[in-house]
Design an enzyme around this catalytic site. Structure first.
Site, PDB file in Angstrom:
ATOM      1  N   SER A   1       9.530  -8.705   6.178  1.00 28.21           N
ATOM      2  CA  SER A   1       9.749  -7.725   5.109  1.00 28.21           C
ATOM      3  C   SER A   1       9.428  -8.299   3.746  1.00 28.21           C
ATOM      4  CB  SER A   1      11.176  -7.181   5.121  1.00 28.21           C
ATOM      5  OG  SER A   1      12.030  -7.925   5.902  1.00 28.21           O
TER       6      SER A   1
ATOM      7  N   GLU B   1       3.828  -0.398   6.453  1.00 29.33           N
ATOM      8  CA  GLU B   1       3.080  -1.074   5.392  1.00 29.33           C
ATOM      9  C   GLU B   1       2.131  -2.074   6.041  1.00 29.33           C
ATOM     10  OE1 GLU B   1       6.033  -0.794   1.582  1.00 29.33           O
ATOM     11  OE2 GLU B   1       6.272  -2.559   2.848  1.00 29.33           O
TER      12      GLU B   1
ATOM     13  N   ASN C   1      10.149  -2.098  -0.290  1.00 28.25           N
ATOM     14  CA  ASN C   1      11.308  -2.955  -0.535  1.00 28.25           C
ATOM     15  C   ASN C   1      11.286  -3.557  -1.937  1.00 28.25           C
ATOM     16  OD1 ASN C   1      12.493  -2.458   1.877  1.00 28.25           O
ATOM     17  ND2 ASN C   1      11.724  -4.302   2.899  1.00 28.25           N
TER      18      ASN C   1
END
Ligand code: NAI
Length: 773
Positions: free
Chosen positions: A122, A157, A196
């Site tokens: 992430s 993504e 994020n």
């Protein structure tokens, strides 16, 4: 590039298991590996346990339990050799650069010549992940960042490196888009990518400012959610949901990796309260509770950000939210109250931060907005929110507060970020000019059609559009897409006039969250309360005739649902010539919940499908019993795959994984049907009559005795049994579709005579939930 058929997922934790499930949902073979825990009796214990958990997860990670069979458990000590047989290896182990790189060295040693490898990291940049790895590995490596839960979150993504081979990227894009059904947002290789990076900033800003400005948790959630089009969990509710313990890790990662000049650092680190909560086991919903918790008496409590003590939740007063609905978001942000100032401080910082990140994190604003919509469930992305507020107003206020105006906002110079020109949506680029939206081939969106054309016909509740290629599209746009006689009139008119205008066929589709929640039951309630029985009969007959006209007409109609298709919405689909369903379609005949039976041909269609299905149980009562069970329990499928088992969908109905590809697939289906289209002939029925009804009712009385069913449940079930067993008939008699339809009408009118059924309808209208009376 060969098609991707077999995937390995390494790391069987929250994400790895979820990704494995979605790959299995797509029909891919999956090898799920994790490490061998010390002293384990079974080396595969982690992966095997993860598959067991998938079968029990709620909301379900698997679209059908049998998909679990496509996932084979294994471990990284014994099974890395099998990577050579995989087309794609997805790494989803702990977020630690050193451990990931160590694993990549091993993967590189075992992978096949063409095996692609991607990371689900992430926050870690691709450049760091591949540092020191072989050139061949770097050519075959990319980042595919799924969101939690992988089945339901539509965002993926995608980050490639300078060395990633174009055919590797193309192969992954095709698999992710068509098979896994995700919407791909291309990101630059920067920490936290898009969603994020902005989402963490927003969460952190909301938390630290609420503490600093002495704002209550529930007030903060209220003011930051609905006015901005954010899910009602807001910020603190969302943190409880994802787990408070994740936050310090993500914050620390971004602190380490973002450039020192980044505005993120000005927010400060993890607040001490958060650290204390995590240390004491208050990690959110998975722990003892979080910012919110249920106390021993099941009362919802909320924490004080000032002293860490819990107190019962109080609903914030509407005036505390700054402004009513009228002025919209801008009025909230302009409100002089403490809450208005808080909302402005959080949102202005977040929007300015996002505006300052293009083109650093993405090529264009559309990617940023889509990432926030699909990854954080925001209704509007940051640039769409700026358009709502007015970029000139926003910039002027920043200036008035002596705050810097981000370059992109200065460049917009009061112009909107989005506009429509000659029927095409456009967004403002960093080159100061507008660019037309580019949709991938095979993606057909009604929103685009609506931008560039006017409806062929319609009214306030439904419209018909020209999709091109001789195919029309009927769209409902009533509240929650509930069906009413005005919508039925548009269907009838479309069936009559479209063939005359040269159309080959029609799709029934919309881009609402739900295809349709069913018939508008307010009509039923009014009819019942005023004892307007002929009116109720007319509404029922109107739906039955409309659907039968459609089913037995010469004009092919393909239903294309996504989300819920309940009650009348489900009955409509049962009468289409074919259905092209999004994989996330939830179908059911839920009428029993409002004290009635399906009355627009749902009973008739389920009887005929369960009688004709090749795999259906045989015997005079067996198909009747199947239809009865589905309807009496108001069963709703949890996926399109499951709807097929229930015969709401038929074997040749198509299931499409990507929401954006449903309309195009349905249009193709119409064209195929239109070649050699032959009108159908109505079914005839041989039903068991009173003996069958008695058989269906055996269980009901037992349920009432055991307190599982209420007396009125038994009444509704008995009446349903009357319809499905054909009332006064026997197996020798032949009943027509009209006979069953007439029974549906009679029974509904009879049930609406009861106060209990009327109470059920009223309760559903008021609360959205079924009443058990
Ligand atoms: P997790 O802690 O639930 O699962 C990690 C799994 O990896 C564990 O089962 C562990 O036994 C296994 N593992 C650790 N080291 C290993 C090794 N050397 N070899 C084989 N297996 C090993 O973690 P989670 O949350 O599933 O995260 C996995 C990755 O996905 C991380 O990179 C995380 O940043 C990322 N991610 C997490 C999201 C989330 O919401 N949890 C969302 C998107 C990405």
């Amino acid at each position: 590039m060969p098609e991707i058929k077999k995937i390995a997922v390494i790391g069987a934790g929250v994400m790895g298991a979820g990704i494995a499930a979605q790959a299995a949902n797509a029909g891919l073979d999956v090898l799920l590996l994790d490490r061998v825990p010390e002293g384990a009796a079974d080396n595969n214990v982690i992966a095997t346990g993860a598959i067991d958990k998938l079968l029990k997860s709620k909301p379900a990670a698997l679209m059908h339990k049998r998909n679990a069979r496509l996932i084979s458990p294994g471990n990284t000590t014994e099974h890395l050799t099998e990577l050579a047989t995989c087309d794609w290896v997805i790494e989803a182990i702990v977020e630690n650069l050193g451990i990931k790189r160590e694993l990549y060295q091993k993967i590189d040693a075992y992978r096949g010549q063409h095996t692609i490898v991607s990371s689900n990291t992430s926050t870690l940049p691709l450049a760091d992940l591949t540092d020191g790895l072989s050139e061949a590995f770097r050519k075959h490596f990319l980042i595919t960042h799924f969101f939690n839960p992988p089945r339901y979150m539509r965002l993926l993504e995608l980050v490639t490196g300078p060395e990633t081979a174009p055919e590797v990227e193309a192969g992954i894009r095709a698999c992710v888009d068509y098979k896994l059904g995700k919407s791909i947002v291309t990101c630059k290789d920067t920490p936290g990518f898009i969603a994020n990076r902005i989402g963490t900033y927003w969460l952190q800003a909301a938390v630290v400012k609420a503490i600093a400005q002495d704002i209550g948790v529930e007030e903060a959630d209220a003011v930051l959610s609905r006015p901005a089009g954010v899910p009602k969990t807001g910020v603190f509710g969302l943190l409880d949901l994802v787990g408070l313990d994740l936050m310090p890790h993500i914050l620390a990662n971004l602190e380490d990796t973002l450039p020192k000049t980044d505005a993120f650092h000005q927010l400060g680190g993890s607040p001490p309260l958060l650290e204390t909560m995590v240390a004491e086991g208050y990690t959110g919903r998975k722990g003892k509770g979080g910012f919110y918790r249920l106390n021993a008496d099941k009362v919802k409590e909320v924490i004080s950000l000032q002293n860490g003590k819990y107190a019962p939740v109080k609903r914030p007063r509407p005036d505390a939210l700054g402004a009513g609905k009228k002025g919209g978001l801008r009025a909230v942000l302009e409100h002089p109250s403490a809450l208005g100032r808080y909302a402005w401080s959080v949102l202005s910082d977040t929007l300015a931060y996002a505006a300052g990140l293009v083109p650093e994190i993405a090529d264009d604003i559309e990617a940023v907005d889509r990432a926030m919509r699909l990854g954080y469930n925001w209704k509007y992305g940051p640039f769409e929110l700026l358009d709502k507020l007015g970029s000139a107003w926003f910039s002027a206020r920043l200036k008035a507060e002596n705050r810097p105006v981000p370059a992109l906002l200065a460049l917009a110079d009061g112009r909107p970020f989005y506009r429509t020109r000659e029927g095409h949506g456009q967004h403002l680029g960093t080159d100061q000019s507008y660019h037309t939206f580019q949709r991938p081939p095979g993606v057909l969106l009604l929103e685009d059609i609506k931008r560039r054309s006017r409806p062929l016909l319609g009214n306030r509740w439904a419209s018909v559009w020209d999709l091109g290629e001789g195919v029309a599209c009927l769209e409902f746009h009533s509240k929650m897409n509930s069906l009413n006689p005005f919508i039925l009139s548009v269907i009838k008119k479309a069936l009559k006039t479209l063939p005359e205008r040269g159309f080959k066929g029609m799709v029934i589709y919309n881009e609402g969250e739900h295809f349709s929640v069913g018939a508008n039951i307010a009509m039923l309630l009014v009819g019942g309360m005023l004892r307007l029985w002929p009116f109720i009969r007319w509404v029922l007959k109107d739906g039955q005739t409309t659907f039968s006209t459609m089913k037995y007409g010469n004009f092919p109609v393909v239903g294309a649902p996504a989300g819920m298709a309940l009650g009348g919405g489900c009955e409509l689909l049962l009468h289409c010539h074919a259905v092209t369903a999004h994989a996330e379609t939830y179908m059911g005949l839920v009428e029993a919940g409002v004290g009635i039976v399906p009355g627009w041909g749902g009973c008739k269609e389920m009887l005929s499908r369960w009688t004709a299905a090749p795999k259906a149980p045989k015997g005079p009562v067996a198909p009747v019993l199947k239809a009865f069970e589905l309807i009496v329990q108001a069963q709703v499928s949890t996926s399109a795959a499951q709807a097929r088992d229930m015969l709401f969908l038929q074997a040749d109905d198509e299931i499409v994984m990507n929401r954006d590809r449903v309309l195009s697939a349905a249009r193709d289906r119409v064209q195929v049907l239109a070649e050699n289209f032959q009108a159908r002939t109505p079914a005839v029925f041989h039903l068991p009559g009173p003996t069958g009804k008695a058989a269906l009712q055996i269980g009901i009385h037992d349920f009432v005795k055991r307190g599982i069913a209420t007396a009125h449940d038994a009444t509704v079930a008995g009446e349903l049994a009357t319809v499905l067993s054909g009332a006064e008939t026997d197996m020798m008699d032949e009943l027509s579709e009209q006979d069953i339809l007439s029974l549906e009408r009679d029974i509904i009118v009879r049930l609406m005579h009861t106060a209990q059924s009327r109470a059920r309808v009223a309760h559903m209208l008021k609360t959205g939930k079924p009443l058990r009376n």
